[in-house]
Design a protein around this motif. Structure first.
Motif, mmCIF file in Angstrom:
data_model
loop_
_atom_site.group_PDB
_atom_site.id
_atom_site.type_symbol
_atom_site.label_atom_id
_atom_site.label_comp_id
_atom_site.label_asym_id
_atom_site.label_seq_id
_atom_site.Cartn_x
_atom_site.Cartn_y
_atom_site.Cartn_z
ATOM 1 N N ASP A 107 -0.758 4.204 7.199
ATOM 2 C CA ASP A 107 -2.119 4.329 7.356
ATOM 3 C C ASP A 107 -2.368 3.715 8.607
ATOM 4 O O ASP A 107 -3.929 3.712 8.874
ATOM 5 N N HIS A 108 -1.885 3.693 9.687
ATOM 6 C CA HIS A 108 -2.248 3.401 11.025
ATOM 7 C C HIS A 108 -1.983 4.507 11.972
ATOM 8 O O HIS A 108 -1.037 5.262 12.004
ATOM 9 N N VAL A 109 -3.007 4.943 12.745
ATOM 10 C CA VAL A 109 -2.688 5.918 13.944
ATOM 11 C C VAL A 109 -3.172 5.174 15.247
ATOM 12 O O VAL A 109 -3.909 4.367 15.467
ATOM 13 N N VAL A 110 -2.050 5.328 16.426
ATOM 14 C CA VAL A 110 -2.410 4.843 17.456
ATOM 15 C C VAL A 110 -2.804 5.838 18.573
ATOM 16 O O VAL A 110 -1.908 6.947 18.617
ATOM 17 N N VAL A 111 -3.576 5.678 19.465
ATOM 18 C CA VAL A 111 -4.152 6.609 20.392
ATOM 19 C C VAL A 111 -3.978 5.675 21.626
ATOM 20 O O VAL A 111 -4.478 4.880 21.763
ATOM 21 N N HIS A 112 -3.078 6.461 22.569
ATOM 22 C CA HIS A 112 -3.097 5.923 23.878
ATOM 23 C C HIS A 112 -3.810 6.720 24.930
ATOM 24 O O HIS A 112 -3.427 8.052 24.724
ATOM 25 N N SER A 113 -4.567 6.244 25.854
ATOM 26 C CA SER A 113 -5.655 7.260 26.435
ATOM 27 C C SER A 113 -5.662 6.585 27.908
ATOM 28 O O SER A 113 -5.467 5.583 27.880
ATOM 29 N N ARG A 114 -6.264 7.282 28.681
ATOM 30 C CA ARG A 114 -6.584 7.041 30.042
ATOM 31 C C ARG A 114 -7.860 7.332 30.300
ATOM 32 O O ARG A 114 -8.191 8.646 29.826
ATOM 33 N N ARG A 115 -8.816 6.525 30.681
ATOM 34 C CA ARG A 115 -10.166 6.776 30.983
ATOM 35 C C ARG A 115 -10.607 6.553 32.237
ATOM 36 O O ARG A 115 -10.185 5.621 32.933
ATOM 37 N N ARG A 116 -11.592 7.553 32.921
ATOM 38 C CA ARG A 116 -12.063 7.578 34.116
ATOM 39 C C ARG A 116 -13.683 7.536 34.305
ATOM 40 O O ARG A 116 -14.087 8.533 33.470
ATOM 41 N N LEU A 117 -14.204 6.783 34.871
ATOM 42 C CA LEU A 117 -15.586 7.088 35.144
ATOM 43 C C LEU A 117 -15.865 8.162 36.320
ATOM 44 O O LEU A 117 -15.175 8.379 37.035
ATOM 45 N N PRO A 118 -17.027 8.818 36.104
ATOM 46 C CA PRO A 118 -17.465 9.852 37.051
ATOM 47 C C PRO A 118 -17.321 9.500 38.371
ATOM 48 O O PRO A 118 -17.388 8.145 38.746
#
Length: 128
Positions: free
Chosen positions: A74-85
């Motif tokens: 019942d767990h999902v892991v999201v690994h992401s990279r985020r950038r501001l403009p």
């Protein structure tokens, strides 16, 4: 269950990542959704969605690249990279989402500024 839960999260994030569509994400959250941050603060569904709209909405311009989407039960892991403009700061984020009754009911978020990754990798070593 694992595949279905991964699909729920992928659908919830698709519009958000592509167009800043927070309403689609909201439709996948339970009414009693709770969001946890590593600083021990929590927010309600309404509070968290307002923060997401501010950061990722169509006028905010933050770019999100999902690097990994992993599921176990019942767990999902999201690994992401985020950038501001405009070449703003970059962060790496790990979200752990809990799914129940085909809805996202709880999330934990850990954020690391990409520029601090090297220093944070040796936090345990007092000689560094």
């Amino acid at each position: 269950m694992t595949t279905e839960n991964k699909s729920i999260v992928a659908r919830a994030l698709a519009g958000l990542v592509d167009t800043g569509d927070v309403d689609t994400l909201a439709s996948f959250l339970s009414e009693d959704f709770i969001h946890h941050r590593s600083d021990s603060t929590t927010s309600t569904r309404t509070q968290w969605l307002a923060a997401v709209r501010a950061a990722l909405g169509p006028t905010a311009g933050m770019r999100v690249d999902i690097l990994h989407l992993l599921a176990d039960g019942d767990h999902v892991v999201v690994h992401s990279r985020r950038r501001l403009p405009d070449a703003g700061p970059e962060i790496v984020v790990v979200d752990v989402l809990r799914i129940a009754d085909r809805a996202i009911v709880e999330a934990w978020e850990v954020i690391e500024p990409a520029a601090h990754a090297t220093a944070n990798g040796t936090w345990w070593n007092p000689a560094v």
